[in-house]
Motif scaffolding. Structure first.
Motif, PDB file in Angstrom:
ATOM      1  N   GLY A 296      12.499  30.683 -14.860  1.00 34.09           N
ATOM      2  CA  GLY A 296      13.167  30.674 -13.564  1.00 34.09           C
ATOM      3  C   GLY A 296      13.933  31.939 -13.234  1.00 34.09           C
ATOM      4  O   GLY A 296      14.645  31.976 -12.240  1.00 34.09           O
ATOM      5  N   THR A 297      13.787  32.991 -14.049  1.00 32.65           N
ATOM      6  CA  THR A 297      14.509  34.238 -13.782  1.00 32.65           C
ATOM      7  C   THR A 297      13.538  35.384 -13.541  1.00 32.65           C
ATOM      8  O   THR A 297      12.330  35.240 -13.709  1.00 32.65           O
ATOM      9  N   ALA A 298      14.101  36.533 -13.162  1.00 36.77           N
ATOM     10  CA  ALA A 298      13.303  37.723 -12.878  1.00 36.77           C
ATOM     11  C   ALA A 298      13.957  38.940 -13.518  1.00 36.77           C
ATOM     12  O   ALA A 298      15.150  38.945 -13.811  1.00 36.77           O
ATOM     13  N   GLY A 299      13.165  39.956 -13.713  1.00 38.58           N
ATOM     14  CA  GLY A 299      13.654  41.219 -14.234  1.00 38.58           C
ATOM     15  C   GLY A 299      12.779  42.341 -13.712  1.00 38.58           C
ATOM     16  O   GLY A 299      11.711  42.102 -13.147  1.00 38.58           O
ATOM     17  N   ALA A 300      13.239  43.571 -13.895  1.00 42.52           N
ATOM     18  CA  ALA A 300      12.505  44.734 -13.407  1.00 42.52           C
ATOM     19  C   ALA A 300      12.129  45.638 -14.570  1.00 42.52           C
ATOM     20  O   ALA A 300      12.912  45.840 -15.495  1.00 42.52           O
ATOM     21  N   VAL A 301      10.911  46.150 -14.507  1.00 43.93           N
ATOM     22  CA  VAL A 301      10.427  47.162 -15.435  1.00 43.93           C
ATOM     23  C   VAL A 301       9.786  48.238 -14.571  1.00 43.93           C
ATOM     24  O   VAL A 301       8.841  47.957 -13.844  1.00 43.93           O
ATOM     25  N   TRP A 302      10.342  49.448 -14.656  1.00 43.73           N
ATOM     26  CA  TRP A 302       9.918  50.550 -13.810  1.00 43.73           C
ATOM     27  C   TRP A 302       9.944  50.091 -12.342  1.00 43.73           C
ATOM     28  O   TRP A 302      10.969  49.663 -11.865  1.00 43.73           O
ATOM     29  N   ARG A 303       8.827  50.119 -11.652  1.00 46.38           N
ATOM     30  CA  ARG A 303       8.795  49.694 -10.240  1.00 46.38           C
ATOM     31  C   ARG A 303       8.207  48.298 -10.069  1.00 46.38           C
ATOM     32  O   ARG A 303       7.839  47.900  -8.971  1.00 46.38           O
ATOM     33  N   MET A 304       8.131  47.557 -11.163  1.00 45.96           N
ATOM     34  CA  MET A 304       7.528  46.224 -11.139  1.00 45.96           C
ATOM     35  C   MET A 304       8.612  45.164 -11.270  1.00 45.96           C
ATOM     36  O   MET A 304       9.439  45.197 -12.182  1.00 45.96           O
ATOM     37  N   GLN A 305       8.623  44.189 -10.356  1.00 48.00           N
ATOM     38  CA  GLN A 305       9.513  43.028 -10.418  1.00 48.00           C
ATOM     39  C   GLN A 305       8.719  41.893 -11.063  1.00 48.00           C
ATOM     40  O   GLN A 305       7.645  41.527 -10.579  1.00 48.00           O
ATOM     41  N   VAL A 306       9.228  41.366 -12.172  1.00 44.70           N
ATOM     42  CA  VAL A 306       8.544  40.329 -12.944  1.00 44.70           C
ATOM     43  C   VAL A 306       9.353  39.048 -12.844  1.00 44.70           C
ATOM     44  O   VAL A 306      10.525  39.029 -13.207  1.00 44.70           O
ATOM     45  N   GLU A 307       8.743  37.964 -12.348  1.00 43.03           N
ATOM     46  CA  GLU A 307       9.405  36.665 -12.234  1.00 43.03           C
ATOM     47  C   GLU A 307       8.668  35.666 -13.119  1.00 43.03           C
ATOM     48  O   GLU A 307       7.450  35.556 -13.053  1.00 43.03           O
ATOM     49  N   LEU A 308       9.436  34.953 -13.939  1.00 38.79           N
ATOM     50  CA  LEU A 308       8.853  33.943 -14.822  1.00 38.79           C
ATOM     51  C   LEU A 308       9.195  32.564 -14.296  1.00 38.79           C
ATOM     52  O   LEU A 308      10.372  32.217 -14.182  1.00 38.79           O
ATOM     53  N   GLY A 309       8.185  31.787 -13.960  1.00 37.82           N
ATOM     54  CA  GLY A 309       8.404  30.411 -13.539  1.00 37.82           C
ATOM     55  C   GLY A 309       8.634  29.517 -14.745  1.00 37.82           C
ATOM     56  O   GLY A 309       9.640  28.829 -14.851  1.00 37.82           O
ATOM     57  N   GLU A 310       7.688  29.547 -15.686  1.00 37.12           N
ATOM     58  CA  GLU A 310       7.742  28.669 -16.847  1.00 37.12           C
ATOM     59  C   GLU A 310       6.787  29.189 -17.910  1.00 37.12           C
ATOM     60  O   GLU A 310       5.768  29.801 -17.586  1.00 37.12           O
ATOM     61  N   CYS A 311       7.134  28.955 -19.165  1.00 38.28           N
ATOM     62  CA  CYS A 311       6.239  29.283 -20.275  1.00 38.28           C
ATOM     63  C   CYS A 311       5.995  28.022 -21.085  1.00 38.28           C
ATOM     64  O   CYS A 311       6.932  27.280 -21.390  1.00 38.28           O
ATOM     65  N   ARG A 312       4.733  27.761 -21.408  1.00 38.25           N
ATOM     66  CA  ARG A 312       4.353  26.580 -22.188  1.00 38.25           C
ATOM     67  C   ARG A 312       3.574  27.033 -23.414  1.00 38.25           C
ATOM     68  O   ARG A 312       2.940  28.078 -23.394  1.00 38.25           O
ATOM     69  N   TYR A 313       3.611  26.208 -24.472  1.00 40.03           N
ATOM     70  CA  TYR A 313       2.926  26.522 -25.720  1.00 40.03           C
ATOM     71  C   TYR A 313       2.409  25.226 -26.330  1.00 40.03           C
ATOM     72  O   TYR A 313       2.846  24.145 -25.943  1.00 40.03           O
ATOM     73  N   PRO A 314       1.486  25.318 -27.292  1.00 39.31           N
ATOM     74  CA  PRO A 314       0.976  24.099 -27.927  1.00 39.31           C
ATOM     75  C   PRO A 314       2.113  23.333 -28.613  1.00 39.31           C
ATOM     76  O   PRO A 314       2.898  23.916 -29.352  1.00 39.31           O
ATOM     77  N   ALA A 315       2.201  22.048 -28.347  1.00 39.38           N
ATOM     78  CA  ALA A 315       3.250  21.214 -28.944  1.00 39.38           C
ATOM     79  C   ALA A 315       3.173  21.306 -30.468  1.00 39.38           C
ATOM     80  O   ALA A 315       2.097  21.244 -31.044  1.00 39.38           O
ATOM     81  N   GLY A 316       4.333  21.479 -31.081  1.00 40.07           N
ATOM     82  CA  GLY A 316       4.387  21.571 -32.528  1.00 40.07           C
ATOM     83  C   GLY A 316       4.050  22.946 -33.076  1.00 40.07           C
ATOM     84  O   GLY A 316       4.075  23.154 -34.278  1.00 40.07           O
ATOM     85  N   ASN A 317       3.714  23.900 -32.200  1.00 44.83           N
ATOM     86  CA  ASN A 317       3.354  25.245 -32.650  1.00 44.83           C
ATOM     87  C   ASN A 317       3.958  26.285 -31.708  1.00 44.83           C
ATOM     88  O   ASN A 317       3.251  26.890 -30.916  1.00 44.83           O
ATOM     89  N   PRO A 318       5.271  26.514 -31.779  1.00 45.81           N
ATOM     90  CA  PRO A 318       5.922  27.455 -30.868  1.00 45.81           C
ATOM     91  C   PRO A 318       5.377  28.876 -30.959  1.00 45.81           C
ATOM     92  O   PRO A 318       5.455  29.632 -29.996  1.00 45.81           O
ATOM     93  N   ALA A 319       4.800  29.237 -32.101  1.00 42.73           N
ATOM     94  CA  ALA A 319       4.221  30.573 -32.242  1.00 42.73           C
ATOM     95  C   ALA A 319       2.799  30.624 -31.693  1.00 42.73           C
ATOM     96  O   ALA A 319       2.171  31.681 -31.701  1.00 42.73           O
ATOM     97  N   GLY A 320       2.297  29.486 -31.202  1.00 43.80           N
ATOM     98  CA  GLY A 320       0.930  29.414 -30.694  1.00 43.80           C
ATOM     99  C   GLY A 320       0.768  30.104 -29.349  1.00 43.80           C
ATOM    100  O   GLY A 320       1.668  30.763 -28.842  1.00 43.80           O
ATOM    101  N   ASP A 321      -0.371  29.944 -28.783  1.00 49.08           N
ATOM    102  CA  ASP A 321      -0.769  30.593 -27.533  1.00 49.08           C
ATOM    103  C   ASP A 321       0.171  30.261 -26.384  1.00 49.08           C
ATOM    104  O   ASP A 321       0.216  29.133 -25.914  1.00 49.08           O
TER     105      ASP A 321
END
Length: 122
Positions: A51-76
């Motif tokens: 739900g937040t945003a940040g800037a890198v160079w001239r690019m504004q990056v907004e993250l809505g949500e990140c999901r991963y395989p249940a039980g494997n936080p290091a997964g895809d």
């Protein structure tokens, strides 16, 4: 696209951003994304909370949500991302990006590449 998402073990739901919903995934607290400046070869990582945003160079990056395989936080990680050129209202990209398949649904920009590295869980 739906077939690709189903192959990744994700079912599209109607909530949120067309959020990937399935009992086989868990929601992270945020994500780590990598931005490449193709002109000068520089790479920078950005860590965002859902739900937040940040800037890198001239690019504004907004993250809505990140999901991963249940039980494997290091997964895809699968992140819903909106990308804008700073100072522009229109988005250059809005959709789900997959850490394991960055070319599957990629930003098409002459200068920048952006992709998901992983979800964060704390």
């Amino acid at each position: 696209m739906r077939a690709i998402l189903l192959a990744a073990g994700v079912v599209l739901g109607a909530a949120g951003h067309g959020v990937a919903q399935d009992t086989q995934t868990a929601t992270g607290t945020g994500a780590v994304l990598r931005v490449l400046d193709k002109i000068n070869g520089e790479v920078q990582d950005i860590t965002l909370v859902n739900g937040t945003a940040g800037a890198v160079w001239r690019m504004q990056v907004e993250l809505g949500e990140c999901r991963y395989p249940a039980g494997n936080p290091a997964g895809d990680g699968i992140a819903f991302v909106t990308l804008r050129q700073q100072g522009q209202a229109d988005s250059l990209f809005r959709g789900w990006m997959f850490a394991s398949a960055p070319a599957l649904n990629a930003l098409d920009h002459p200068r920048y590449d952006v992709w998901v590295i992983r979800c964060t869980t704390s």
